[in-house]
Scaffold this motif. Sequence first.
Motif, mmCIF file in Angstrom:
data_model
loop_
_atom_site.group_PDB
_atom_site.id
_atom_site.type_symbol
_atom_site.label_atom_id
_atom_site.label_comp_id
_atom_site.label_asym_id
_atom_site.label_seq_id
_atom_site.Cartn_x
_atom_site.Cartn_y
_atom_site.Cartn_z
ATOM 1 N N ALA A 163 50.175 87.791 23.021
ATOM 2 C CA ALA A 163 50.119 88.664 21.834
ATOM 3 C C ALA A 163 49.621 90.066 22.158
ATOM 4 C CB ALA A 163 49.251 88.029 20.753
ATOM 5 N N CYS A 164 49.976 90.574 23.312
ATOM 6 C CA CYS A 164 49.511 91.905 23.708
ATOM 7 C C CYS A 164 50.464 93.023 23.291
ATOM 8 C CB CYS A 164 49.274 91.948 25.223
ATOM 9 S SG CYS A 164 47.820 90.995 25.734
ATOM 10 N N ASP A 181 57.432 92.304 16.655
ATOM 11 C CA ASP A 181 58.718 92.848 16.252
ATOM 12 C C ASP A 181 59.536 93.270 17.476
ATOM 13 O OD1 ASP A 181 56.881 94.840 16.846
ATOM 14 O OD2 ASP A 181 57.725 96.275 15.415
ATOM 15 N N GLU A 182 58.851 93.535 18.600
ATOM 16 C CA GLU A 182 59.546 93.921 19.820
ATOM 17 C C GLU A 182 60.308 92.747 20.436
ATOM 18 O OE1 GLU A 182 57.099 96.007 22.638
ATOM 19 O OE2 GLU A 182 55.838 96.868 21.054
ATOM 20 N N CYS A 224 44.625 91.657 27.387
ATOM 21 C CA CYS A 224 44.339 92.705 26.402
ATOM 22 C C CYS A 224 43.172 92.254 25.533
ATOM 23 C CB CYS A 224 45.566 93.022 25.539
ATOM 24 S SG CYS A 224 46.166 91.634 24.557
ATOM 25 N N TYR A 225 42.672 93.165 24.708
ATOM 26 C CA TYR A 225 41.519 92.869 23.857
ATOM 27 C C TYR A 225 41.862 91.832 22.790
ATOM 28 C CZ TYR A 225 39.196 96.952 25.866
ATOM 29 O OH TYR A 225 38.620 97.842 26.727
ATOM 30 N N PHE A 226 40.843 91.068 22.417
ATOM 31 C CA PHE A 226 41.011 90.089 21.342
ATOM 32 C C PHE A 226 41.500 90.772 20.067
ATOM 33 C CE2 PHE A 226 37.504 87.919 23.793
ATOM 34 C CZ PHE A 226 38.273 86.844 24.219
ATOM 35 N N THR A 227 40.951 91.939 19.787
ATOM 36 C CA THR A 227 41.303 92.638 18.554
ATOM 37 C C THR A 227 42.776 93.026 18.529
ATOM 38 O OG1 THR A 227 40.484 94.673 19.593
ATOM 39 C CG2 THR A 227 38.996 93.527 18.090
ATOM 40 N N ALA A 274 47.636 82.060 20.468
ATOM 41 C CA ALA A 274 47.860 83.011 21.567
ATOM 42 C C ALA A 274 46.961 82.660 22.742
ATOM 43 C CB ALA A 274 47.593 84.440 21.099
ATOM 44 N N ASP A 275 47.404 83.021 23.918
ATOM 45 C CA ASP A 275 46.614 82.776 25.130
ATOM 46 C C ASP A 275 45.649 83.926 25.373
ATOM 47 O OD1 ASP A 275 47.920 80.366 25.699
ATOM 48 O OD2 ASP A 275 49.556 81.414 26.717
#
Length: 625
Positions: free
Chosen positions: A71-72, A76-77, A100-103, A95-96
């Motif tokens: 989920a980084c 939509d991409e 990237c950041y959790f946020t 999500a794994d």
Amino acid sequence: MREKLGFLVCVWFLLCRSCFGRFVVEKNSLKLTSPESLKGVYECAIGNFGVPQYGGTLVGTVVYPKANQKACKGFDEVDISFKSRPGGLPTFVLADRGDCYFTLKAWNAQKGGAAAILVADDKDEPLITMDTPEEENADATYLQNITIPSALISKALGDSIKKALSDGGMVNMNLDWTESLPHPDERVEYEFWTNSNDECGPKCDSQIEFVKSFKGAAQILEQKGYTQFTPHYITWYCPQAFILSKQCKSQCINHGRYCAPDPEQDFSKGYDGKDVVVQNLRQACFYKVASESKKPWLWWDYVTDFSIRCPMKDKKYSKECADQVIQSLGVDLKKIDKCIGDTEADVENEVLKAEQDTQIGKGSRGDVTILPTLIINNRQYRGKLDKGAVLKAICAGFEETTEPAVCLSGDVETNECLENNGGCWQDKAANLTACKDTFRGRVCECPVVQGVKFVGDGYTHCEASGSLRCEINNGGCWKKTQDGRTVSACAEDHLQGCKCPPGFKGDGVNSCEDVDECKDKLACQCPECKCKNTWGSYDCSCGGGLLYMREHDTCISKAANTNYSWSFVWIIILGLAAASVAGYALYKYRIRRYMDSEIRAIMAQYMPLDSQADIPVHHAPRGDI
């Protein structure tokens, strides 16, 4: 050398904050209801962002995307959407962890339509608290816009859910926050650990914005005795080896006992850490003095006004400006100065010493190590520092059924029905919805509008019912005005349902189409008839001077109709004449019979008649003359 020493002091502050602290991971429960192999209750860690549904629950189905599994990037991409249809369960994205950041993971899931995000850990370890990015990444614009709840789950649970989904099973889950905060009685005790520094970036900005927006609700709760609020301030002590250094002297008061980091993280300009400590102390003393005068809620006014009137950027962050604010609020300035004491003396400060003691966790609370931190009923709040989210969490701290009215107001009941209408039925044209947002969670329940009850499952269907149903959005039925005529598929004499009126055909809900009686040969079919279709009806006429009789669907001659009418009149006249003659004959007959009977009676008094036996003579009694 000066910069290096300053760096070491800051590192020591951080070490004092973390190494000797006991950070508590706040959790909520996660209940898997399907498949059968995964049924059970599990723990998950509440993320320190978004809006956890304190006091409520959220039911959904889990989806593990085929692409973008960390989920980084935006879903939509990769052409993936998690938006649920009306009547369907909300979607929880799995999500794994990593990359990237959790946020950012939560933000991408939210934009994709997810109702919550579950992050599966990438290694076997105790659960941790997912927090917002630090320093230069903390100013990301999306951080304050995350509204979905988030949870970190263990690697083992994540692997089990992924396997169940890969086997074609449906994983249904219930996220439960009802016991995430204690709710023992009708009063909530909460603390706000904050800072008077207004130059520490986005986190400082969010603190003061929260104070400004939450002030009204906080003061109402405090004035009416629903809550007991206490502000707190974190300070650190300077290492003994550095007490005489310029850095410690500029960042600490009372000989290194109470310190704060430099506001600009630059020891050579602007305000120093000790300026922040002094203002923190002043705010704590203001609260203490205001509480003694039975007006603790004035703290909210003071902090708000000080931030507006005395900001660092305007070089007004000073005692003089603070005193002006204090005087404007009518609080005893001398008592506050006495509470602050001598900040240069080599002595303990009673207020700040108590703050450092309180900072250390007791029981289940844990140490306070993050600024800002909200503690409700001795449990650390996790989530977005937002008026609605915090008020909802505070309301979850009341014993059920004892919540004040503000907990049932729009300030709390805001989120669940706004997104996709909560998955409930709605009529956008009439602005009607079955979604009802309550403090304990949204329900899909058909509404009652102006005395008219709607019936249905609340998810896919609600229909007006009762004698007045046509008054509300025409009972959900079709209605149209054309050529100055209005027709409706809603009938007042029917308690429910829609039916197209005569002359129309259709479902009665979405449409009713005009029936072409002429084309469909439903009327005006006699040989002499001429048919013309109209909206909802038809016009039929006859040629050759003939007259159309609608009830018989036929044409007749106007002359024949006249002759027929005169014949009918003559029949009536003759009938009346015959009736008169018969009546007269009957009358004459009855008169004659009456006269005959009278004559016979008179004659019988003087002579017997052949057809009559002797009639006895009646003598008058004696004495009667």
